[in-house]
Design a protein around this motif. Structure first.
Motif, PDB file in Angstrom:
ATOM      1  N   SER A 255       0.841  -1.191   0.000  1.00  0.00           N
ATOM      2  CA  SER A 255       0.000   0.000   0.000  1.00  0.00           C
ATOM      3  C   SER A 255       0.876   1.241   0.000  1.00  0.00           C
ATOM      4  CB  SER A 255      -0.916   0.022   1.229  1.00  0.00           C
ATOM      5  OG  SER A 255      -1.734   1.186   1.233  1.00  0.00           O
ATOM      6  N   ASP A 259      -4.440   7.866   3.176  1.00  0.00           N
ATOM      7  CA  ASP A 259      -5.639   7.272   3.763  1.00  0.00           C
ATOM      8  C   ASP A 259      -6.479   6.517   2.739  1.00  0.00           C
ATOM      9  OD1 ASP A 259      -4.910   8.270   6.201  1.00  0.00           O
ATOM     10  OD2 ASP A 259      -6.260  10.015   6.136  1.00  0.00           O
ATOM     11  N   LEU A 262      -5.005   3.176   2.101  1.00  0.00           N
ATOM     12  CA  LEU A 262      -5.106   2.319   3.281  1.00  0.00           C
ATOM     13  C   LEU A 262      -6.521   1.796   3.488  1.00  0.00           C
ATOM     14  CD1 LEU A 262      -2.790   4.268   5.725  1.00  0.00           C
ATOM     15  CD2 LEU A 262      -2.519   1.886   5.033  1.00  0.00           C
ATOM     16  N   ARG A 266      -6.975  -2.202   3.794  1.00  0.00           N
ATOM     17  CA  ARG A 266      -7.654  -2.874   4.908  1.00  0.00           C
ATOM     18  C   ARG A 266      -8.651  -3.911   4.403  1.00  0.00           C
ATOM     19  NH1 ARG A 266      -7.933   2.697   6.928  1.00  0.00           N
ATOM     20  NH2 ARG A 266      -6.219   2.979   8.424  1.00  0.00           N
ATOM     21  N   GLU A 284       5.270  -0.630   2.571  1.00  0.00           N
ATOM     22  CA  GLU A 284       4.835   0.726   2.233  1.00  0.00           C
ATOM     23  C   GLU A 284       5.600   1.174   0.998  1.00  0.00           C
ATOM     24  OE1 GLU A 284       3.758   3.898   5.196  1.00  0.00           O
ATOM     25  OE2 GLU A 284       5.662   4.726   4.487  1.00  0.00           O
ATOM     26  N   GLY A 305       1.626   5.775   7.419  1.00  0.00           N
ATOM     27  CA  GLY A 305       0.302   5.155   7.505  1.00  0.00           C
ATOM     28  C   GLY A 305       0.367   3.643   7.505  1.00  0.00           C
ATOM     29  N   VAL A 306       1.208   3.076   6.655  1.00  0.00           N
ATOM     30  CA  VAL A 306       1.303   1.621   6.577  1.00  0.00           C
ATOM     31  C   VAL A 306       1.994   1.071   7.816  1.00  0.00           C
ATOM     32  CG1 VAL A 306       2.197  -0.318   5.212  1.00  0.00           C
ATOM     33  CG2 VAL A 306       1.320   1.717   4.056  1.00  0.00           C
ATOM     34  N   GLU A 309      -0.503   0.907  10.516  1.00  0.00           N
ATOM     35  CA  GLU A 309      -1.445  -0.183  10.274  1.00  0.00           C
ATOM     36  C   GLU A 309      -0.814  -1.523  10.632  1.00  0.00           C
ATOM     37  OE1 GLU A 309      -5.266  -1.414   9.273  1.00  0.00           O
ATOM     38  OE2 GLU A 309      -4.466   0.625   9.402  1.00  0.00           O
TER      39      GLU A 309
END
Length: 361
Positions: A255, A259, A262, A266, A284, A305-306, A309
């Motif tokens: 990913s 956002d 992501l 998900r 990432e 972000g990754v 997560e």
């Protein structure tokens, strides 16, 4: 008794020189090599019918040379021409292969013959560089000394023929077995090899499932430590078929950090969880951008972000890869950047090292 191996046969065949200074092995003419109980079988695949017409004596020389090896009891050598021409008179032309039929019934998840581990590389959406990661990861693992296969299961948009720099129709000695291609130390198979480059695939689910089953069960993968499967984006028929019908080692989800990406990643993670497929880690991609002129570091798609997560899910962050012009140029040119020794190649090498060290590849 002397033990005959594929490596010793290939070493012997390298002694047969071609007019341009190369040999049968360096030109990738030797296909479908099998060695069993003193019996050696292989195909010599000429690039076209005209060349095959002239290679009869070469085929005989190869057969005689292998037959002279200690421990060899029987040798069978078939000479073929590549798709687009007819085989030499002494050989049978490779049969035409049809792909995309309905899948055959299976009792349950199956192993792929000769393949130790299967890693699916997926993403929730397109455009995150999943195919680039797949090809470079395959090449990086091959540089680690692993025997690696790469299956391009992105049936609607197969890009591995371009990225790996190979695009010719696979041969078949019997109309059933498919002989994969080879590039950069990786055994490669893609539906893109079987179709015209600009021809769209307009198939319903059963045909997609049948094509994937063919590419897993009819391709002669040989002995592989790991098979990388480049999945299409999303959570559709191909993903379901692979996870439900194949014994997967696990999945890697790619990913970008923003956002929107992501949100879709998900969904892919949720799909693998629902299908009981272990997620081995996240990558990432396009994590940051280094300006080649001033060296400024810019987080175009956000940052971390990754990683967040991965921490939330309790799975490893396998690596963070910057957005890089040379990586794109290398992929378009047919030589993945992992084949070199640049900083990006080293980044892929670190991911490959981690997978090998963790027993995942």
């Amino acid at each position: 008794m002397v033990a005959i191996t594929k490596e010793s046969v290939l070493a012997t065949l390298r002694r047969i020189s071609l007019p341009d200074g190369g040999d049968l092995v360096s030109h990738d003419f030797v296909r479908a090599l099998s060695v069993e109980s003193g019996q050696v079988r292989f195909v010599i695949e000429a690039p076209n019918a005209e060349t095959a017409q002239k290679m009869g004596p070469l085929r005989q020389a190869a057969e005689d040379l292998v037959k002279s090896m200690a421990g060899v009891n029987e040798v069978s050598v078939v000479l073929t021409a590549h798709s687009g021409g007819q085989a030499a008179p002494a050989a049978k032309a490779p049969p035409s292969l049809k792909v995309g039929g309905h899948p055959k019934p299976q009792a349950g998840p199956m192993k792929v013959a000769g393949v130790d581990r299967i890693l699916a590389v997926g993403s929730g959406k397109g455009g995150v560089g999943k195919s680039t990661v797949s090809s470079n990861l395959a090449v990086a693992l091959a540089k680690q000394g692993r025997k690696v296969g790469l299956l391009d299961a992105d049936i609607y948009g197969p890009s591995q023929p371009r990225m790996m720099g190979v695009n010719k129709r696979p041969a078949s000695p019997d109309g059933k077995t498919i002989l994969p291609l080879h590039a950069h130390g990786v055994t490669v198979m893609s539906l893109g090899f079987m179709l015209e480059e600009d021809k769209p695939v307009v198939w319903r689910g059963p045909m997609l499932m049948g094509a994937l089953q063919q590419m897993l069960t009819q391709v002669q993968w040989g002995e592989l430590d790991v098979l990388i499967v480049d999945l299409p984006p999303g959570t559709g028929d191909v993903q379901l078929t692979l996870c439900q019908k194949t014994e997967l080692t696990g999945a890697i989800v790619v990913s970008t950090p923003q956002d929107v990406a992501l949100l879709d990643a998900r969904k892919a993670l949720g799909m693998f969880d629902q299908l009981k497929t272990p997620v081995l880690g996240l990558i990432e991609n396009m994590s940051l951008f280094h300006c080649p002129k001033c060296g400024h570091e810019s987080h175009i798609f956000g940052h971390g972000g990754v990683s967040a997560e991965a921490e939330k899910l309790g799975v490893p962050l396998l690596g963070a890869l910057p957005i890089d012009l040379d990586t794109r140029l290398a992929g378009d040119g047919g030589t993945p950047i992992a084949a070199g020794d640049s900083e990006m190649a080293q980044a892929y090498a670190r991911i490959a090292e981690g997978l090998v060290r963790g027993g995942m590849a």
